[in-house]
Write an enzyme that holds these catalytic residues in place. Structure first.
Site, PDB file in Angstrom:
ATOM      1  N   ASN A  16     -48.598 -24.270 -17.078  1.00  0.00           N
ATOM      2  CA  ASN A  16     -48.657 -24.873 -15.743  1.00  0.00           C
ATOM      3  C   ASN A  16     -48.279 -26.335 -15.898  1.00  0.00           C
ATOM      4  OD1 ASN A  16     -49.224 -25.912 -13.264  1.00  0.00           O
ATOM      5  ND2 ASN A  16     -51.430 -25.522 -13.321  1.00  0.00           N
ATOM      6  N   TRP A  17     -47.068 -26.641 -15.500  1.00  0.00           N
ATOM      7  CA  TRP A  17     -46.572 -28.009 -15.698  1.00  0.00           C
ATOM      8  C   TRP A  17     -47.114 -28.993 -14.655  1.00  0.00           C
ATOM      9  CZ3 TRP A  17     -40.645 -27.101 -17.019  1.00  0.00           C
ATOM     10  CH2 TRP A  17     -40.556 -26.580 -18.303  1.00  0.00           C
ATOM     11  N   HIS A  98     -55.750 -22.680  -7.608  1.00  0.00           N
ATOM     12  CA  HIS A  98     -56.009 -23.658  -8.669  1.00  0.00           C
ATOM     13  C   HIS A  98     -56.988 -24.710  -8.160  1.00  0.00           C
ATOM     14  CE1 HIS A  98     -55.490 -26.730 -11.695  1.00  0.00           C
ATOM     15  NE2 HIS A  98     -54.920 -25.806 -12.459  1.00  0.00           N
ATOM     16  N   GLU A 170     -60.780 -21.119 -15.022  1.00  0.00           N
ATOM     17  CA  GLU A 170     -60.561 -22.518 -15.393  1.00  0.00           C
ATOM     18  C   GLU A 170     -61.747 -23.341 -14.910  1.00  0.00           C
ATOM     19  OE1 GLU A 170     -56.101 -23.329 -15.943  1.00  0.00           O
ATOM     20  OE2 GLU A 170     -56.503 -23.549 -13.822  1.00  0.00           O
ATOM     21  N   SER A 215     -58.028 -27.631 -21.070  1.00  0.00           N
ATOM     22  CA  SER A 215     -57.909 -28.338 -22.353  1.00  0.00           C
ATOM     23  C   SER A 215     -57.593 -27.413 -23.529  1.00  0.00           C
ATOM     24  CB  SER A 215     -59.174 -29.164 -22.627  1.00  0.00           C
ATOM     25  OG  SER A 215     -59.344 -30.141 -21.613  1.00  0.00           O
ATOM     26  N   GLY A 236     -52.241 -26.475 -19.321  1.00  0.00           N
ATOM     27  CA  GLY A 236     -51.717 -27.596 -18.538  1.00  0.00           C
ATOM     28  C   GLY A 236     -51.013 -28.593 -19.442  1.00  0.00           C
ATOM     29  N   GLY A 237     -51.687 -29.711 -19.727  1.00  0.00           N
ATOM     30  CA  GLY A 237     -51.089 -30.825 -20.476  1.00  0.00           C
ATOM     31  C   GLY A 237     -50.334 -30.411 -21.736  1.00  0.00           C
TER      32      GLY A 237
HETATM   33  P1  13P Z   1     -55.210 -28.773 -18.991  1.00  0.00           P
HETATM   34  O1  13P Z   1     -54.733 -27.790 -20.041  1.00  0.00           O
HETATM   35  O2  13P Z   1     -54.363 -30.003 -18.919  1.00  0.00           O
HETATM   36  O3  13P Z   1     -56.669 -29.051 -19.137  1.00  0.00           O
HETATM   37  O4  13P Z   1     -55.023 -28.056 -17.569  1.00  0.00           O
HETATM   38  C1  13P Z   1     -55.473 -26.772 -17.394  1.00  0.00           C
HETATM   39  C2  13P Z   1     -54.966 -26.268 -16.100  1.00  0.00           C
HETATM   40  O5  13P Z   1     -55.336 -26.760 -15.050  1.00  0.00           O
HETATM   41  C3  13P Z   1     -53.972 -25.190 -16.140  1.00  0.00           C
HETATM   42  O6  13P Z   1     -53.773 -24.642 -14.876  1.00  0.00           O
END
Ligand code: 13P
Length: 254
Positions: A16-17, A98, A170, A215, A236-237
């Protein structure tokens, strides 16, 4: 989980960018992505980059999707895109619910349920995101919060909801904080979610893939994926770095 074979839940690693990326990232990512046959890879770029990324992955096993859609197929909704439009691009998936949408853009449970329906109506696969806030966890209401989010979608949609789709757990407190849920906490919630889906009588709970998000990095992926009810990740990140993402995919083998 060991290397995937027929009959097991094939792991998914989804990127998820969020509001990041560029055409250059799309090109760099597709050029350097190791394409595992033991895991499904899904990418959710911005709506702006979805068409071009989907085109470049057209003859591959990698699926793309939208991070968000509006509830209606078209109309006077300035700034929005519809699930039908996403399907026309050749993308196959859409995230819905989300926590960033819920918290910052007013996506109530009811809006999430409507969006879920519009996604399935358009022939896309919805990835329903659920998760509790820190406050809910600290007051012992984590599962109640997640169950409410599941119930609202199930009540609004009267067919077996999750068949062939995925749910992403999440926890809000783990997103973007660098503080992932422990494997025990994540496994406990994933098992509760599977048990909840089992209770809806559609007989699909064992096939359902439940992703963990919050994370996730190469360093914590092996321990998390080793849990019985964790079937992959929504990253995400760390998904913005293709090398890190490849390492997370690699962990699906272990
Ligand atoms: P992070 O991996 O940056 O914590 O984000 C998770 C996320 O929200 C994926 O949808």
């Amino acid at each position: 989980m060991s290397v995937w074979c027929q009959g097991m839940r094939k792991p998914i690693v989804a990127a998820n960018w969020k509001m990041n990326g560029s055409l250059e990232l799309c090109e760099h990512f597709t050029g350097n992505l190791v394409r595992p046959d033991y895991a499904d890879v899904w990418i959710f770029p911005t709506a702006l980059h979805l068409g071009s990324l989907t085109d470049s992955l057209r003859d591959t096993e990698i699926a793309t999707g939208a991070q968000n859609v509006w509830c209606e197929p078209n109309g006077a909704y300035t700034g929005e895109i519809s699930a039908t439009m996403v399907a026309t691009l050749g993308a196959q998936l859409a995230l819905v619910g989300h926590s960033e949408r819920r918290a910052s853009f007013g996506d109530s449970d009811e809006v999430v349920a409507k969006k879920f329906k519009s996604i399935t109506d358009a022939g896309l696969k919805p990835v329903l995101c659920v998760g509790e806030t820190l406050e809910e966890r600290e007051s012992g209401l984590a599962f109640e919060a997640v169950e409410r989010q599941l119930n609202v979608v199930e009540e609004a949609w009267d067919r077996p909801v999750y068949l062939h789709e995925a749910i992403a757990y999440e926890p809000v407190w783990a997103i973007g904080t660098g503080k992932a849920a422990t494997a025990e906490i994540a496994q406990e919630m994933h098992a509760l979610i599977r048990n909840h889906v089992d209770g809806n009588g559609s007989g699909e709970s064992q096939a359902l893939r439940i992703l963990y998000g919050g994370s996730v990095k190469a360093v914590n992926a092996p321990e998390l994926i080793a849990q019985e009810d964790i079937d992959g990740f929504l990253v995400g990140g760390a998904s913005l770095d293709v090398n890190e993402f490849n390492q997370i995919c690699e962990a699906m083998k272990s």
